[in-house]
Design a protein around this motif. Structure first.
Motif, PDB file in Angstrom:
ATOM      1  N   ALA A   1       0.812  -1.210   0.000  1.00 13.64           N
ATOM      2  CA  ALA A   1       0.000   0.000   0.000  1.00 13.64           C
ATOM      3  C   ALA A   1       0.846   1.261   0.000  1.00 13.64           C
ATOM      4  O   ALA A   1       0.329   2.363  -0.129  1.00 13.64           O
ATOM      5  CB  ALA A   1      -0.934   0.018   1.211  1.00 13.64           C
ATOM      6  N   GLY A   2       2.153   1.124   0.142  1.00  9.84           N
ATOM      7  CA  GLY A   2       3.042   2.273   0.063  1.00  9.84           C
ATOM      8  C   GLY A   2       3.334   2.908   1.391  1.00  9.84           C
ATOM      9  O   GLY A   2       4.283   3.675   1.510  1.00  9.84           O
ATOM     10  N   THR A   3       2.555   2.620   2.406  1.00  6.79           N
ATOM     11  CA  THR A   3       2.770   3.159   3.742  1.00  6.79           C
ATOM     12  C   THR A   3       2.971   1.995   4.709  1.00  6.79           C
ATOM     13  O   THR A   3       2.097   1.135   4.822  1.00  6.79           O
ATOM     14  CB  THR A   3       1.561   4.001   4.200  1.00  6.79           C
ATOM     15  N   PRO A   4       4.093   1.917   5.406  1.00  7.83           N
ATOM     16  CA  PRO A   4       4.297   0.813   6.343  1.00  7.83           C
ATOM     17  C   PRO A   4       3.201   0.788   7.400  1.00  7.83           C
ATOM     18  O   PRO A   4       2.748   1.843   7.868  1.00  7.83           O
ATOM     19  CB  PRO A   4       5.659   1.124   6.966  1.00  7.83           C
ATOM     20  N   PRO A   5       2.732  -0.389   7.789  1.00 10.25           N
ATOM     21  CA  PRO A   5       1.698  -0.454   8.816  1.00 10.25           C
ATOM     22  C   PRO A   5       2.163   0.154  10.135  1.00 10.25           C
ATOM     23  O   PRO A   5       3.354   0.148  10.460  1.00 10.25           O
ATOM     24  CB  PRO A   5       1.452  -1.955   8.974  1.00 10.25           C
ATOM     25  N   LEU A   6       1.205   0.675  10.880  1.00  9.56           N
ATOM     26  CA  LEU A   6       1.449   1.127  12.234  1.00  9.56           C
ATOM     27  C   LEU A   6       1.366  -0.078  13.161  1.00  9.56           C
ATOM     28  O   LEU A   6       0.385  -0.829  13.126  1.00  9.56           O
ATOM     29  CB  LEU A   6       0.416   2.179  12.639  1.00  9.56           C
ATOM     30  N   VAL A   7       2.384  -0.300  13.968  1.00  8.13           N
ATOM     31  CA  VAL A   7       2.434  -1.424  14.892  1.00  8.13           C
ATOM     32  C   VAL A   7       2.091  -0.923  16.293  1.00  8.13           C
ATOM     33  O   VAL A   7       2.776  -0.033  16.817  1.00  8.13           O
ATOM     34  CB  VAL A   7       3.819  -2.093  14.864  1.00  8.13           C
ATOM     35  N   CYS A   8       1.047  -1.485  16.884  1.00 11.16           N
ATOM     36  CA  CYS A   8       0.575  -1.030  18.195  1.00 11.16           C
ATOM     37  C   CYS A   8       0.427  -2.216  19.143  1.00 11.16           C
ATOM     38  O   CYS A   8      -0.634  -2.862  19.185  1.00 11.16           O
ATOM     39  CB  CYS A   8      -0.769  -0.328  18.068  1.00 11.16           C
ATOM     40  N   PRO A   9       1.464  -2.560  19.898  1.00 13.46           N
ATOM     41  CA  PRO A   9       1.316  -3.628  20.887  1.00 13.46           C
ATOM     42  C   PRO A   9       0.193  -3.280  21.875  1.00 13.46           C
ATOM     43  O   PRO A   9       0.223  -2.215  22.501  1.00 13.46           O
ATOM     44  CB  PRO A   9       2.679  -3.657  21.576  1.00 13.46           C
ATOM     45  N   THR A  10      -0.785  -4.162  21.977  1.00 11.63           N
ATOM     46  CA  THR A  10      -1.991  -3.828  22.734  1.00 11.63           C
ATOM     47  C   THR A  10      -2.593  -5.074  23.359  1.00 11.63           C
ATOM     48  O   THR A  10      -2.783  -6.092  22.687  1.00 11.63           O
ATOM     49  CB  THR A  10      -3.062  -3.204  21.794  1.00 11.63           C
ATOM     50  N   ASP A  11      -2.927  -4.980  24.619  1.00 13.15           N
ATOM     51  CA  ASP A  11      -3.793  -5.957  25.260  1.00 13.15           C
ATOM     52  C   ASP A  11      -5.211  -5.434  25.091  1.00 13.15           C
ATOM     53  O   ASP A  11      -5.588  -4.423  25.695  1.00 13.15           O
ATOM     54  CB  ASP A  11      -3.430  -6.090  26.735  1.00 13.15           C
ATOM     55  N   VAL A  12      -6.015  -6.093  24.267  1.00 16.91           N
ATOM     56  CA  VAL A  12      -7.326  -5.542  23.930  1.00 16.91           C
ATOM     57  C   VAL A  12      -8.266  -5.488  25.133  1.00 16.91           C
ATOM     58  O   VAL A  12      -9.280  -4.769  25.082  1.00 16.91           O
ATOM     59  CB  VAL A  12      -7.992  -6.323  22.773  1.00 16.91           C
ATOM     60  N   ALA A  13      -7.959  -6.200  26.192  1.00 19.01           N
ATOM     61  CA  ALA A  13      -8.790  -6.142  27.391  1.00 19.01           C
ATOM     62  C   ALA A  13      -8.449  -4.957  28.295  1.00 19.01           C
ATOM     63  O   ALA A  13      -9.107  -4.756  29.314  1.00 19.01           O
ATOM     64  CB  ALA A  13      -8.672  -7.444  28.180  1.00 19.01           C
ATOM     65  N   ASN A  14      -7.431  -4.189  27.896  1.00 19.84           N
ATOM     66  CA  ASN A  14      -6.982  -3.037  28.681  1.00 19.84           C
ATOM     67  C   ASN A  14      -7.503  -1.764  28.012  1.00 19.84           C
ATOM     68  O   ASN A  14      -7.088  -1.399  26.915  1.00 19.84           O
ATOM     69  CB  ASN A  14      -5.453  -3.036  28.739  1.00 19.84           C
ATOM     70  N   GLU A  15      -8.410  -1.080  28.676  1.00 22.19           N
ATOM     71  CA  GLU A  15      -9.074   0.075  28.089  1.00 22.19           C
ATOM     72  C   GLU A  15      -8.083   1.161  27.682  1.00 22.19           C
ATOM     73  O   GLU A  15      -8.180   1.731  26.585  1.00 22.19           O
ATOM     74  CB  GLU A  15     -10.098   0.647  29.070  1.00 22.19           C
ATOM     75  N   ALA A  16      -7.117   1.469  28.539  1.00 26.21           N
ATOM     76  CA  ALA A  16      -6.163   2.532  28.237  1.00 26.21           C
ATOM     77  C   ALA A  16      -5.310   2.183  27.026  1.00 26.21           C
ATOM     78  O   ALA A  16      -5.037   3.042  26.178  1.00 26.21           O
ATOM     79  CB  ALA A  16      -5.280   2.802  29.457  1.00 26.21           C
ATOM     80  N   MET A  17      -4.882   0.926  26.929  1.00 22.19           N
ATOM     81  CA  MET A  17      -4.068   0.515  25.792  1.00 22.19           C
ATOM     82  C   MET A  17      -4.861   0.554  24.492  1.00 22.19           C
ATOM     83  O   MET A  17      -4.345   0.960  23.440  1.00 22.19           O
ATOM     84  CB  MET A  17      -3.492  -0.886  26.030  1.00 22.19           C
ATOM     85  N   VAL A  18      -6.107   0.146  24.545  1.00 20.56           N
ATOM     86  CA  VAL A  18      -6.957   0.191  23.352  1.00 20.56           C
ATOM     87  C   VAL A  18      -7.165   1.632  22.896  1.00 20.56           C
ATOM     88  O   VAL A  18      -6.993   1.962  21.709  1.00 20.56           O
ATOM     89  CB  VAL A  18      -8.312  -0.486  23.621  1.00 20.56           C
ATOM     90  N   ASP A  19      -7.512   2.500  23.822  1.00 22.37           N
ATOM     91  CA  ASP A  19      -7.746   3.896  23.452  1.00 22.37           C
ATOM     92  C   ASP A  19      -6.486   4.548  22.899  1.00 22.37           C
ATOM     93  O   ASP A  19      -6.549   5.332  21.939  1.00 22.37           O
ATOM     94  CB  ASP A  19      -8.261   4.675  24.663  1.00 22.37           C
TER      95      ASP A  19
END
Length: 255
Positions: A55-73
């Motif tokens: 797609a021409g733009t490298p993906p954004l990598v976001c290590p996240t525990d999806v059960a953690n509200e602050a990390m998701v936001d």
């Protein structure tokens, strides 16, 4: 989703470090989507990102525990800051528990599965919904990863079965509430894909009558292609529920 207009389409994929999440991220990349990859382990996300570059733009990598509200936001805020919008959430992250007869299910296992599969899915959907509701052009699409276990259980799988039935309720609620904001929501229910669990399927799975039977599997690309189809529809159309299974698996007639 904005279709084929001048604004690049942006997708968030959770559980993107392996399996269905990785395969779908690669398929979206090849279709020209810009990506934000969420998952627990940075190194696994980076391995996915290395395979996503068309797609021409490298993906954004976001290590996240999806059960953690602050990390998701934080992950969704970072995605918005980088790309300016979100057009698709593939709400894919999930986990399971050891197969256990119902009377022996440990509360800790039950709570862990629901934290990821239900609370995590809710938090990611809510974050995406808020952005899609406010952005211009307004709207977007959320695709929740359910399971054939959202329809019928396997023996000794209470935590996972309960969590996937909850996803169906989440999908229906978002689909209803999202109408006012051009937000479409659908669910893909997957059976016997070629993921890390495939070895167990080939070796044999317990059936409702107690037999251990080897089950057929389908290519993981088939699942990614199905999600890509759902994602590619205009917002005036929606696949509310899609079931994709290995053709000969014991799903129709299970039990």
């Amino acid at each position: 989703m904005t279709g084929s207009g001048p604004i690049a389409r942006v997708a968030v994929v959770t559980g993107a470090g392996s399996g269905i999440g990785r395969a779908t991220a690669i398929a979206l990349d090849r279709a020209g989507w810009r990506l934000s990859l969420l998952g627990r382990k940075r190194e696994h996300l980076e391995e996915t990102a290395e395979q996503c570059h068309l797609a021409g733009t490298p993906p954004l990598v976001c290590p996240t525990d999806v059960a953690n509200e602050a990390m998701v936001d934080l992950a969704f805020s970072q995605t918005l800051a980088r790309y300016g919008r979100i057009d698709l959430l593939f709400n894919n992250a999930g986990t399971s528990a050891p197969k256990t007869e119902f009377g022996e299910v440990e509360l800790s296992h039950f709570e862990r599965v629901l934290a990821t599969n239900v609370t995590g899915a809710f938090l990611c959907a809510r974050a995406a919904y808020r952005i899609m509701r406010s952005q211009q052009p307004q709207g977007g699409r959320i695709v929740n990863n359910g399971s054939v276990s959202a329809h019928v259980p396997r023996p000794n799988g209470a935590p996972y079965t309960v969590s996937k039935h909850a996803i169906t309720g989440l999908t229906r609620q978002i689909a209803l509430d999202g109408r006012a904001h051009e937000i479409a929501c659908g669910q893909i229910d997957i059976g016997n894909a070629e993921t890390g669990a495939a070895a167990g399927l080939v070796a044999g799975m317990q059936q409702a009558d107690g037999r251990i039977v080897a089950e057929p599997i389908m290519p993981i690309k088939s699942v990614a292609d199905a999600v890509l189809f759902m994602a590619g529809l205009p917002l005036s159309a929606n696949v509310q529920f899609m079931t994709v299974i290995a053709t000969a698996m014991p799903f129709i007639g299970r039990g």
